[in-house]
Design an enzyme around this catalytic site. Structure first.
Site, PDB file in Angstrom:
ATOM      1  CE  LYS A   1      -2.808   3.363   1.387  1.00 30.94           C
ATOM      2  NZ  LYS A   1      -2.333   4.754   1.389  1.00 30.94           N
TER       3      LYS A   1
ATOM      4  CD  GLU B   1      12.595   4.388   8.592  1.00 26.16           C
ATOM      5  OE1 GLU B   1      12.554   5.476   9.221  1.00 26.16           O
ATOM      6  OE2 GLU B   1      12.579   4.305   7.358  1.00 26.16           O
ATOM      7  CG  LEU B   2       7.750   4.299  13.678  1.00 27.79           C
ATOM      8  CD1 LEU B   2       7.136   4.132  15.053  1.00 27.79           C
ATOM      9  CD2 LEU B   2       6.704   4.165  12.587  1.00 27.79           C
TER      10      LEU B   2
ATOM     11  CB  CYS C   1      13.055   9.239   8.442  1.00 26.79           C
ATOM     12  SG  CYS C   1      13.890   7.940   7.513  1.00 26.79           S
TER      13      CYS C   1
ATOM     14  CD  GLU D   1      10.830  13.483  11.398  1.00 28.46           C
ATOM     15  OE1 GLU D   1      11.523  12.882  10.556  1.00 28.46           O
ATOM     16  OE2 GLU D   1       9.811  12.978  11.914  1.00 28.46           O
TER      17      GLU D   1
END
Length: 487
Positions: A179, A254-255, A288, A389
């Site tokens: 997705k 994986e954030l 990231c 962030e």
């Protein structure tokens, strides 16, 4: 307004080896962030289509896992070769839908080709083991594919994130549903066109685009999906983690990241400046692992800032399709709004804008989401930008005096993905790399993502690893066999 020509690419779902239309009347517009043109209308999956994809992957799994390893490897190597062969076309598709400069997009596609090649070869080394056992017994440990995998990928690396998840999943013998982000589905679709050309059996890989809540809800609720891998924000990762609890899926998350970039007084300043500009402005800071808090020893800060300003002011901003462009647009207008909010808060609390500081206007900039490369000085822990962030082209500068002070500030963060520091002191290399609470550390180097090496974080940056043999093992389960072969 400049007219963009998109290379020919599918716009439909790919389920069980067929291109399908999706829900009637529910197409989604894909926007070029450099021009705000609608470049494609993409088919959308609902609950029914997502369940069809899961069923297709489930049916395909037994044959795919039993396929002779050499045959599976041959298909993966073919995918790698086709990605490399078609890199120019895939790069153009990515630049048009995502905005990054064309050469940067091509490197991402080629990285995906390397990932598939590495996964194909590493699949030959998924060894089990035999454990010493009592007489007449044999203890055998097998590594087996986990089953149906669901992969959810972000918009900032629309090809790289998809290939980095799908290559090891397929190499380990799993089937999957991908997705991709609604902002950038075309790059994923182009990869699936390559799957078809490479002869990947039907049902082994399935592609669904659609509303994240709807599609994600079906994937997390399904007991047939045994593994979920996600790259994206910490907030969404936490929701997926909670939703997957009832079905006890294996997860890789994986954030978010908020990487410190530390420049000690003995560092090569020119090297550090070049590395910072390359890392910070790659993909316009929408990364990231992008350096987000720049700590500079006060003894060299003046010299460092002077060289940094000169380098940043040479950057060329524009449409990623144009030659010589270093920085393209941001992905959406709300990205600009978030950066503006952070800068306003910082300036109100004493920070100083040295260059940049706002959206670009005039000529072609009026048609897209362009932002000035920005350097923000005198940043402190009282400001939101120290803890939030920043997904954009902003360099916040923070001074420090001692190693202990900078380590404490660098670790004062809920995230723990990437970190960087520059020094010539060998003892300091050991001390600081051990002390930093991050999954990855770059020492005098920013290249921390490679097909051979583990990629991932700690704390609120998630868990699990991608790339390397660690990445393949995320898609395996261990089975123990206790064999008694005679009395």
């Amino acid at each position: 307004m400049r007219k963009t020509t998109l290379p020919k690419v599918e716009t439909r779902l790919y389920i069980d080896g067929k291109w399908l239309e999706g829900m009637p009347g529910k197409e989604h517009d894909v926007i070029n962030p450099a021009t705000q043109e609608v470049i494609a209308k993409i088919a959308q999956a609902g609950e029914e289509e997502t369940k069809q994809a899961i069923d297709a992957a489930k049916r395909a799994f037994p044959a795919w896992r039993k396929l002779e390893l050499s045959e599976r490897v041959k298909i993966l190597r073919k995918i790698s070769a086709l990605l490399e062969e078609k890199a120019d076309t895939l790069a153009k598709i990515m630049t048009i839908e995502q905005g990054k400069p064309l050469q940067e997009a091509k490197l991402e596609v080629l990285s995906g080709a390397s990932t598939f090649l590495f996964a194909a070869e590493e699949a030959r080394r998924l060894y089990g083991e035999t454990i010493p056992a009592p007489n007449n017994h044999r203890y055998i440990v097998k590594k087996e594919p986990i089953g149906v995998v669901a992969a959810i990928t972000p918009w900032n690396f629309p090809s790289g994130m998809a290939t980095r998840k799908m290559a090891p999943a397929l190499a380990a013998g799993n089937t999957l549903i991908l997705k991709p982000s609604s902002d950038t589905p075309l790059s994923a679709i182009a990869v699936f066109e390559i799957f078809e050309e490479a002869g990947l059996p039907k049902g082994v890989a399935n592609l669904v685009m659609g509303d994240s809540k709807v599609v994600g809800g079906v994937l997390t609720a399904s007991d047939d999906v045994r593994k979920l891998t996600f790259t994206g924000s910490t907030a969404v990762g936490q929701k997926l983690f909670a939703q997957s609890g009832e079905t006890l899926k294996k997860l890789s998350l994986e954030l978010g990241g908020h990487a410190p970039f530390i420049v000690f007084d003995d560092a090569d300043i020119d090297q550090a400046v070049e590395a910072l500009v390359a890392a910070k402005f790659r993909n316009n800071g929408q990364v990231c692992v992008s350096p987000n808090r720049i700590f500079v020893d006060e003894k060299i800060k003046s010299d460092f800032v002077e060289k940094l300003l000169a380098r940043v002011q040479k950057l060329k901003i524009g449409n990623g399709l144009d030659e010589g462009v270093d920085i393209g647009p941001l992905i959406r207008e709300d990205a600009i709004e978030k950066i503006d909010e952070q800068l306003t808060d910082a300036v109100n609390k004493g920070a100083k804008v040295l260059t940049g500081g706002g959206q670009l206007h005039g000529d072609e900039f009026d048609q897209g989401f362009f932002y000035q490369p920005t350097i923000l000085d005198q940043v402190t822990q009282k400001m939101n930008i120290f803890y939030e962030e920043t997904f954009g082209p902003v360099i916040p500068l923070i001074r420090f005096q001692t190693v202990e002070e900078v380590i404490e500030m660098a670790n004062d963060c809920e995230f723990g993905l990437a970190s960087y520091f520059f020094t010539k002191d060998v003892a300091r290399v050991e001390e600081v790399s051990d002390a930093l609470e991050y999954g990855m550390v770059g020492v005098n180097e920013i290249a921390i993502s490679n097909p051979e090496t583990p990629f991932g974080g700690v704390k609120h940056s998630g868990f699990g690893r991608e790339n390397g043999h660690y990445g393949l093992e995320e898609y395996l389960q261990v089975k123990f066999v206790n064999l008694k072969y005679r009395d």
